[in-house]
Design an enzyme around this catalytic site. Sequence first.
Site, PDB file in Angstrom:
ATOM      1  N   TYR A   1      -1.435  -2.668  12.775  1.00  0.00           N
ATOM      2  CA  TYR A   1      -2.814  -2.959  12.382  1.00  0.00           C
ATOM      3  C   TYR A   1      -3.426  -4.084  13.214  1.00  0.00           C
ATOM      4  CZ  TYR A   1      -2.135   0.286   8.605  1.00  0.00           C
ATOM      5  OH  TYR A   1      -1.898   1.440   7.900  1.00  0.00           O
TER       6      TYR A   1
ATOM      7  N   GLU B   1       8.037  -0.192   5.693  1.00  0.00           N
ATOM      8  CA  GLU B   1       7.731  -1.616   5.777  1.00  0.00           C
ATOM      9  C   GLU B   1       8.555  -2.500   4.844  1.00  0.00           C
ATOM     10  OE1 GLU B   1       3.520  -2.201   5.355  1.00  0.00           O
ATOM     11  OE2 GLU B   1       3.052  -1.050   7.152  1.00  0.00           O
TER      12      GLU B   1
ATOM     13  N   ARG C   1       2.419  12.904   6.929  1.00  0.00           N
ATOM     14  CA  ARG C   1       3.401  11.938   6.432  1.00  0.00           C
ATOM     15  C   ARG C   1       3.011  11.549   5.010  1.00  0.00           C
ATOM     16  NH1 ARG C   1       3.435   5.703   6.794  1.00  0.00           N
ATOM     17  NH2 ARG C   1       5.555   5.219   6.219  1.00  0.00           N
TER      18      ARG C   1
ATOM     19  N   GLU D   1       1.583   4.640  11.133  1.00  0.00           N
ATOM     20  CA  GLU D   1       0.312   4.216  10.525  1.00  0.00           C
ATOM     21  C   GLU D   1      -0.486   3.422  11.537  1.00  0.00           C
ATOM     22  OE1 GLU D   1       0.445   1.954   6.843  1.00  0.00           O
ATOM     23  OE2 GLU D   1       2.006   3.267   6.045  1.00  0.00           O
TER      24      GLU D   1
ATOM     25  N   HIS E   1       8.090   4.222  -0.427  1.00  0.00           N
ATOM     26  CA  HIS E   1       6.867   3.499  -0.057  1.00  0.00           C
ATOM     27  C   HIS E   1       6.475   2.657  -1.273  1.00  0.00           C
ATOM     28  CE1 HIS E   1       3.285   3.745   2.920  1.00  0.00           C
ATOM     29  NE2 HIS E   1       3.001   2.776   2.071  1.00  0.00           N
TER      30      HIS E   1
ATOM     31  N   ASN F   1       4.163   0.881  12.208  1.00  0.00           N
ATOM     32  CA  ASN F   1       2.842   0.727  11.595  1.00  0.00           C
ATOM     33  C   ASN F   1       2.176  -0.465  12.259  1.00  0.00           C
ATOM     34  OD1 ASN F   1       3.634   2.761   9.891  1.00  0.00           O
ATOM     35  ND2 ASN F   1       3.648   1.525   8.022  1.00  0.00           N
TER      36      ASN F   1
HETATM   37  C1  FCB Z   1       0.434  -0.718   5.181  1.00  0.00           C
HETATM   38  C2  FCB Z   1       0.955   0.156   4.062  1.00  0.00           C
HETATM   39  C3  FCB Z   1      -0.013   1.229   3.622  1.00  0.00           C
HETATM   40  C4  FCB Z   1      -1.435   0.724   3.589  1.00  0.00           C
HETATM   41  C5  FCB Z   1      -1.782   0.079   4.910  1.00  0.00           C
HETATM   42  C6  FCB Z   1      -3.210  -0.391   5.000  1.00  0.00           C
HETATM   43  O1  FCB Z   1       1.037  -1.967   5.109  1.00  0.00           O
HETATM   44  O2  FCB Z   1       2.148   0.781   4.466  1.00  0.00           O
HETATM   45  O3  FCB Z   1       0.423   1.704   2.367  1.00  0.00           O
HETATM   46  O4  FCB Z   1      -1.605  -0.116   2.532  1.00  0.00           O
HETATM   47  O5  FCB Z   1      -0.939  -1.006   5.145  1.00  0.00           O
END
Ligand code: FCB
Length: 476
Positions: free
Chosen positions: A316, A185, A96, A379, A140, A314
């Site tokens: 985290y 995002e 990607r 992600e 992006h 995505n």
């Molecule tokens: C996301 C972004 C990516 C990177 C990660 C850690 O928000 O899409 O570009 O910065 O976080």
Amino acid sequence: MTAPASAPAPTSPAPAPAAEPVAGLPADFRWGVATSSYQIEGAVAEDGRTPSIWDTFCRVPGAVAGGDNGDTACDHYHRMPQDVELIASLGVDTYRFSLAWPRIQPGGRGKPDPRGIAFYDRLTDELLERGITPWVTLYHWDLPQELEDAGGWPERDTAYRFADYAEIAHAALGDRVRHWTTLNEPWCSAMLGYEQGVHAPGRRDFGDAMRAVHHLLLGHGLAARRLRAAADAPRELGITLNLGTSTPATDSEADREAARRADGLGARIYLDPLVHGRYPQDVLDDLSARGVTLPVEDGDLETISTPLDVLGVNFYSGHVFSGVAEDGSTTGEDGLPVTRIIPQGRPRTAMDWEIVPERLTELLLRLEKDYGLPTVITENGAAFDDTVSADGAVHDADRTAYLAEHIRAVAAARAAGADVRGYFAWSLMDNFEWAYGYAKRFGLVHVDYATQRRTVKDSGLWYRDTIRLTRQATAG
Ligand code: FCB
């Protein structure tokens, strides 16, 4: 992401798990790595590329840690064939990456630049020659500066400019690239860029941020329609959202309301129009209490809800919210109801993000229930303070543990009924981490920025072995 105010819990890295097959993933599960153009390419003034809002923002004193910028980044623009070799060496089936709008269509309007397109042409061919599927993100975050000068995403015209650019990019690559993500995002583009001012273009106006939300979604929908109508229409067309979970700290009304507000502005304001063709009424009510109306015109919601094949997720971290400040008040200094992140007492990454893999399972099941789209994790990953050891290796046990726990969380969601079809690690290699500059390393591959030397970290080797073992276990 907003960091909680209180002191972080100490990070206690788990020992590195050995690679083993991940149970519960199907044979056709997609494995990938992800990057984005501004974070890795460099070569910002070559082959006709014009400045993006990030080139401009990096020049604002104090905007980016260390005064860093993407002028050179990982020099990927000049090292692309070797980087594709590196991707192939990890054994992934999908890569990607994003296209730099100001490379393909300098200035954001008018004719494309064949030199910019030629770079992505070569990248696509290099990937396909090695049997790797290219998965393209159109946007992006590198908006051409000229479009920001004309008002940026708070202006409706930017949505139409994006659709034109999407059509140009698809006309150039669509015969070989069959997987397309419109936006990465939009929450970050709108909230970090136009409300909090910590990302480009660095503006701070809530109303502008909300207008940006609508125009980002409109741009997505207009682009989706053009791609669907084109020859070689995408096999999989989607959008990528940054999503977490919003859990109330207690069952009190104040905490439940805080979680509702966070979920409203973080998730439902995007997902509801995309999937159900309407904005959530409670969010519209909250906005109108703040004097903000979304600039919705006739037909916009039909455009925004153009059917999608896949939702990119995505992930985290996930958060717990309280509606009560530490001093007991429920209204903040800004006169708004308090929406406060409560620490969950879990280990954290170098970004200070809590590591809560079970929240990913929870999120995927919620998406399945409320929205019913197939998902791909576009992600997931972690920054840690890596060092190159005397043996020349990077022993990043904490990152390996993070990846292992989150991949297991994906498998658990599948087992419980979520239609999740792939997992892409963020990131292929260390890169320009936006306002954090080069200080935060998310790569499976270490980059020495002085020499541009790449070293596959232990986590990258673990990822390669995990993919191989899982494929072997599901084959036949
Ligand atoms: C996301 C972004 C990516 C990177 C990660 C850690 O928000 O899409 O570009 O910065 O976080």
